[in-house]
Write a protein that holds these residues in place. Structure first.
Motif, PDB file in Angstrom:
ATOM      1  N   ALA A  42       0.771  -1.166  -0.002  1.00 42.13           N
ATOM      2  CA  ALA A  42      -0.219  -0.297  -0.211  1.00 42.13           C
ATOM      3  C   ALA A  42       1.129   1.146  -0.185  1.00 42.13           C
ATOM      4  O   ALA A  42       2.743   1.540   0.802  1.00 42.13           O
ATOM      5  CB  ALA A  42      -0.564  -0.475   1.144  1.00 42.13           C
ATOM      6  N   GLU A  43       0.889   2.524  -1.014  1.00 41.08           N
ATOM      7  CA  GLU A  43       1.411   3.204  -1.165  1.00 41.08           C
ATOM      8  C   GLU A  43       1.541   3.706   0.197  1.00 41.08           C
ATOM      9  O   GLU A  43       2.191   4.972   0.719  1.00 41.08           O
ATOM     10  CB  GLU A  43       1.418   4.004  -2.602  1.00 41.08           C
ATOM     11  CG  GLU A  43       2.822   4.907  -2.508  1.00 41.08           C
ATOM     12  CD  GLU A  43       2.445   5.586  -3.903  1.00 41.08           C
ATOM     13  OE1 GLU A  43       1.471   5.232  -4.785  1.00 41.08           O
ATOM     14  OE2 GLU A  43       3.080   6.098  -4.220  1.00 41.08           O
ATOM     15  N   ASN A  44      -0.224   4.578   0.802  1.00 44.78           N
ATOM     16  CA  ASN A  44       0.120   5.383   1.718  1.00 44.78           C
ATOM     17  C   ASN A  44      -1.095   4.890   2.829  1.00 44.78           C
ATOM     18  O   ASN A  44      -1.131   5.392   3.834  1.00 44.78           O
ATOM     19  CB  ASN A  44      -0.263   6.825   0.625  1.00 44.78           C
ATOM     20  CG  ASN A  44       0.466   7.644   0.343  1.00 44.78           C
ATOM     21  OD1 ASN A  44       1.817   8.047   1.100  1.00 44.78           O
ATOM     22  ND2 ASN A  44       0.375   7.575  -0.746  1.00 44.78           N
ATOM     23  N   MET A  46      -1.549   2.040   4.839  1.00 41.70           N
ATOM     24  CA  MET A  46      -1.236   1.694   5.802  1.00 41.70           C
ATOM     25  C   MET A  46      -0.466   2.237   6.905  1.00 41.70           C
ATOM     26  O   MET A  46       0.163   1.783   7.072  1.00 41.70           O
ATOM     27  CB  MET A  46      -0.935  -0.071   5.704  1.00 41.70           C
ATOM     28  CG  MET A  46      -1.594  -0.724   5.072  1.00 41.70           C
ATOM     29  SD  MET A  46      -1.463  -2.328   5.241  1.00 41.70           S
ATOM     30  CE  MET A  46      -2.659  -3.623   3.582  1.00 41.70           C
ATOM     31  N   LYS A  47      -0.565   3.553   7.028  1.00 36.13           N
ATOM     32  CA  LYS A  47       0.567   4.230   7.679  1.00 36.13           C
ATOM     33  C   LYS A  47       0.262   4.265   8.540  1.00 36.13           C
ATOM     34  O   LYS A  47      -1.492   5.214   8.597  1.00 36.13           O
ATOM     35  CB  LYS A  47       1.273   5.417   6.509  1.00 36.13           C
ATOM     36  CG  LYS A  47       2.471   4.966   5.477  1.00 36.13           C
ATOM     37  CD  LYS A  47       2.975   5.919   4.412  1.00 36.13           C
ATOM     38  CE  LYS A  47       3.802   5.567   3.441  1.00 36.13           C
ATOM     39  NZ  LYS A  47       3.649   6.991   2.037  1.00 36.13           N
ATOM     40  N   PRO A  48       0.421   5.517   9.816  1.00 38.99           N
ATOM     41  CA  PRO A  48      -0.072   5.767  10.959  1.00 38.99           C
ATOM     42  C   PRO A  48      -0.925   6.958  10.702  1.00 38.99           C
ATOM     43  O   PRO A  48      -2.140   6.168  11.867  1.00 38.99           O
ATOM     44  CB  PRO A  48       1.438   6.469  11.641  1.00 38.99           C
ATOM     45  CG  PRO A  48       2.055   5.086  11.303  1.00 38.99           C
ATOM     46  CD  PRO A  48       2.007   5.322   9.942  1.00 38.99           C
ATOM     47  N   THR A 232      12.590  -2.615  -1.828  1.00 40.24           N
ATOM     48  CA  THR A 232      11.567  -1.969  -1.609  1.00 40.24           C
ATOM     49  C   THR A 232      10.461  -1.181  -2.092  1.00 40.24           C
ATOM     50  O   THR A 232       9.696  -0.988  -1.984  1.00 40.24           O
ATOM     51  CB  THR A 232      11.200  -2.341  -0.215  1.00 40.24           C
ATOM     52  OG1 THR A 232      11.871  -1.483   0.461  1.00 40.24           O
ATOM     53  CG2 THR A 232      11.795  -3.210   0.391  1.00 40.24           C
ATOM     54  N   GLU A 233      10.901  -0.305  -3.095  1.00 44.53           N
ATOM     55  CA  GLU A 233      11.056   1.440  -3.084  1.00 44.53           C
ATOM     56  C   GLU A 233      11.558   1.479  -4.977  1.00 44.53           C
ATOM     57  O   GLU A 233      11.256   2.668  -4.722  1.00 44.53           O
ATOM     58  CB  GLU A 233      10.636   2.451  -2.477  1.00 44.53           C
ATOM     59  CG  GLU A 233      10.303   1.623  -1.430  1.00 44.53           C
ATOM     60  CD  GLU A 233       9.325   3.208   0.331  1.00 44.53           C
ATOM     61  OE1 GLU A 233      10.147   4.286  -0.328  1.00 44.53           O
ATOM     62  OE2 GLU A 233       9.310   2.457   0.917  1.00 44.53           O
ATOM     63  N   VAL A 234      11.116   0.326  -5.782  1.00 40.88           N
ATOM     64  CA  VAL A 234      12.746   0.849  -6.921  1.00 40.88           C
ATOM     65  C   VAL A 234      12.016   1.790  -8.080  1.00 40.88           C
ATOM     66  O   VAL A 234      10.698   1.770  -8.530  1.00 40.88           O
ATOM     67  CB  VAL A 234      12.451  -0.610  -6.778  1.00 40.88           C
ATOM     68  CG1 VAL A 234      13.888   0.100  -8.565  1.00 40.88           C
ATOM     69  CG2 VAL A 234      13.372  -1.215  -6.581  1.00 40.88           C
TER      70      VAL A 234
HETATM   71  O1  G3I Z   1      -4.176  12.293   0.795  1.00 41.64           O
HETATM   72  C1  G3I Z   1      -4.511  13.448  -0.008  1.00 41.64           C
HETATM   73  C2  G3I Z   1      -4.868  13.925  -0.275  1.00 41.64           C
HETATM   74  O2  G3I Z   1      -6.303  14.582   0.308  1.00 41.64           O
HETATM   75  C3  G3I Z   1      -5.709  14.922  -1.429  1.00 41.64           C
HETATM   76  O3  G3I Z   1      -6.582  15.623  -2.565  1.00 41.64           O
HETATM   77  C4  G3I Z   1      -4.206  15.381  -2.185  1.00 41.64           C
HETATM   78  C5  G3I Z   1      -3.550  16.858  -2.202  1.00 41.64           C
HETATM   79  O4  G3I Z   1      -2.244  16.198  -2.833  1.00 41.64           O
HETATM   80  O5  G3I Z   1      -3.084  14.965  -0.958  1.00 41.64           O
HETATM   81  C6  G3I Z   1      -3.352  13.319  -0.582  1.00 41.64           C
HETATM   82  O6  G3I Z   1      -2.026  13.052  -0.023  1.00 41.64           O
HETATM   83  C7  G3I Z   1      -0.864  13.209  -0.812  1.00 41.64           C
HETATM   84  C8  G3I Z   1      -0.622  11.289  -0.893  1.00 41.64           C
HETATM   85  O7  G3I Z   1       0.924  11.399  -1.354  1.00 41.64           O
HETATM   86  C9  G3I Z   1      -1.577  10.651  -0.632  1.00 41.64           C
HETATM   87  O8  G3I Z   1      -1.954  11.160  -2.374  1.00 41.64           O
HETATM   88  C10 G3I Z   1       0.391  13.928   0.106  1.00 41.64           C
HETATM   89  O9  G3I Z   1      -0.262  15.058   0.199  1.00 41.64           O
HETATM   90  C11 G3I Z   1       1.607  12.849  -0.109  1.00 41.64           C
HETATM   91  O10 G3I Z   1       2.535  13.823  -0.128  1.00 41.64           O
HETATM   92  C12 G3I Z   1       1.821  11.269  -0.683  1.00 41.64           C
HETATM   93  O11 G3I Z   1       3.246  11.581  -0.726  1.00 41.64           O
HETATM   94  C13 G3I Z   1       3.614  10.248  -0.870  1.00 41.64           C
HETATM   95  C14 G3I Z   1       5.026  10.304   0.463  1.00 41.64           C
HETATM   96  O12 G3I Z   1       5.295   9.062   0.545  1.00 41.64           O
HETATM   97  C15 G3I Z   1       4.793  10.805   1.698  1.00 41.64           C
HETATM   98  O13 G3I Z   1       5.754  10.918   2.604  1.00 41.64           O
HETATM   99  C16 G3I Z   1       3.705   9.096  -1.729  1.00 41.64           C
HETATM  100  O14 G3I Z   1       2.312   9.516  -2.159  1.00 41.64           O
HETATM  101  C17 G3I Z   1       4.265   8.219  -1.710  1.00 41.64           C
HETATM  102  O15 G3I Z   1       4.909   7.515  -2.896  1.00 41.64           O
HETATM  103  C18 G3I Z   1       5.247   7.933  -0.593  1.00 41.64           C
HETATM  104  O16 G3I Z   1       6.457   7.472  -0.692  1.00 41.64           O
HETATM  105  C19 G3I Z   1       6.633   7.025   0.702  1.00 41.64           C
HETATM  106  C20 G3I Z   1       7.966   5.716   1.568  1.00 41.64           C
HETATM  107  O17 G3I Z   1       6.530   5.648   2.069  1.00 41.64           O
HETATM  108  C21 G3I Z   1       8.664   5.785   1.532  1.00 41.64           C
HETATM  109  N1  G3I Z   1      10.190   6.071   0.728  1.00 41.64           N
HETATM  110  C22 G3I Z   1       9.817   7.103   0.433  1.00 41.64           C
HETATM  111  C23 G3I Z   1       8.849   7.073  -0.545  1.00 41.64           C
HETATM  112  C24 G3I Z   1       8.888   8.207  -1.770  1.00 41.64           C
HETATM  113  O18 G3I Z   1       8.890   9.557  -0.864  1.00 41.64           O
END
Ligand code: G3I
Length: 300
Positions: A42-44, A46-48, A232-234
């Motif tokens: 799950a990309e987001n 299952m995060k806290p 894990t996240e290539v």
């Molecule tokens: O949920 C809101 C939504 O309601 C809103 O409309 C939208 C507007 O931009 O934002 C949504 O939240 C975003 C969320 O992704 C879901 O799309 C956040 O702003 C955004 O910050 C978040 O980014 C995620 C990021 O982790 C946050 O740290 C990325 O999708 C996700 O790919 C990324 O994944 C991380 C791994 O968990 C850990 N390693 C690094 C990797 C890349 O950053």
């Protein structure tokens, strides 16, 4: 084999992708994800911040949506993530010390309890190190240097059936300070019996044609400590075919490298969407990098 998942399975490995619940209704997306991959993260969801929006009030709706989508197709699921400095519920920002420590423990118990016996692995702790190999400053770190081992001990008790991983980025180059810092922690945990089963190397690569120095040595060195390793996240800037082939070959060459997960399906789905880093273009077409990965997986 003609899909990434089936090709990886020829050597007992998996090939996975991150999935976003909001995209599952896009049929191009879900068709590719369900066909090519046999491990789902799950990309987001299952995060806290998503799973415990207020204290003791757990919400698994979007996480379960992904879990159900995957398991209905026979795909396995990696859990991501339980304790991290980022994407915390806002209420974690209002507590500290022993209160935050207990909240972390309760969070791990609550989320892992819900998914008990169902997942292949959990990224128990994510990104806890600085680039120089020291511990990253965070509210969790401020609860005491032992917060990581407390998280892992809690996790083992919460679900003894699931593999427990430490996950981080920029730990691919063997000569890098951060890699060495994480290595020393894993070595310490193994020597003291702190439960840990795997190290996830996120593998977000940028540019160039060669891999970070001695990438395969990093994989084999972690493995020699008695843990599995996984990519894990290539994603790779501009989908360099040589880097994609090289990282795949490095995993294939290390017996305890158990699988590879790319961080999204199409370029347009990526958090780095302007860098064309994935294996499918925005139209869902296979890119040259896809073929380079498939060829390596099929060469075993
Ligand atoms: O949920 C809101 C939504 O309601 C809103 O409309 C939208 C507007 O931009 O934002 C949504 O939240 C975003 C969320 O992704 C879901 O799309 C956040 O702003 C955004 O910050 C978040 O980014 C995620 C990021 O982790 C946050 O740290 C990325 O999708 C996700 O790919 C990324 O994944 C991380 C791994 O968990 C850990 N390693 C690094 C990797 C890349 O950053």
């Amino acid at each position: 084999a003609s899909t990434l998942g089936a090709a990886a399975a020829q050597s007992g490995r998996y090939f996975g992708t991150a999935v976003a619940a909001s995209r599952l209704g896009d049929s191009t997306y879900s068709t590719i994800a369900g066909r090519e991959f046999n491990m789902i993260t799950a990309e987001n969801e299952m995060k806290p911040d998503t799973t415990e929006p207020s204290r003791g009030n757990f919400n698994f709706s979007s996480g379960d949506q992904i879990y159900n989508w995957a398991t209905q197709r026979g795909l396995k699921v990696r859990g991501h993530t339980l304790a991290w400095h980022s994407q915390q519920p806002s209420w974690w920002g209002g507590i500290s010390g022993g209160t935050l420590r207990q909240a972390m423990i309760d969070h791990i118990n609550g989320v892992m309890g819900h998914y008990k016996g169902k997942l292949a692995a959990w990224d128990v702790v994510n990104e806890a190190f600085n680039e120089d190999g020291s511990r990253r400053n965070s509210n969790l770190q401020a609860t005491g240097n032992d917060w990581i081992e407390v998280a892992f001990r809690t996790a083992r008790n919460a679900d003894p059936s699931v593999k427990l991983c430490y996950n981080d980025y920029n730990i691919e180059n063997w000569s890098y300070g951060k890699t060495q810092g994480v290595y020393r922690m894993i070595q310490d945990f193994k020597s003291r019996g702190v439960p840990i089963d795997c190290v996830g190397l996120q593998t977000h690569f940028t540019g160039g044609s060669s891999l970070p120095g001695n990438f395969q040595t990093t994989l084999s060195s972690f493995a020699a400590l008695g843990v599995d390793v996984a990519l894990t996240e290539v994603d790779v800037t501009n989908s360099s075919t040589s880097q994609y082939a090289g990282l795949t070959q490095a995993c294939i060459n290390v017996p305890r490298c158990i699988g590879i997960t790319v961080w999204g399906v199409r370029d347009s789905d990526s958090w780095r969407s302007n860098e064309s880093p994935l294996l499918f273009d925005g139209g869902g077409n296979k890119k040259a990098a896809y073929n380079s990965v498939l060829n390596v997986l099929n060469s075993v």
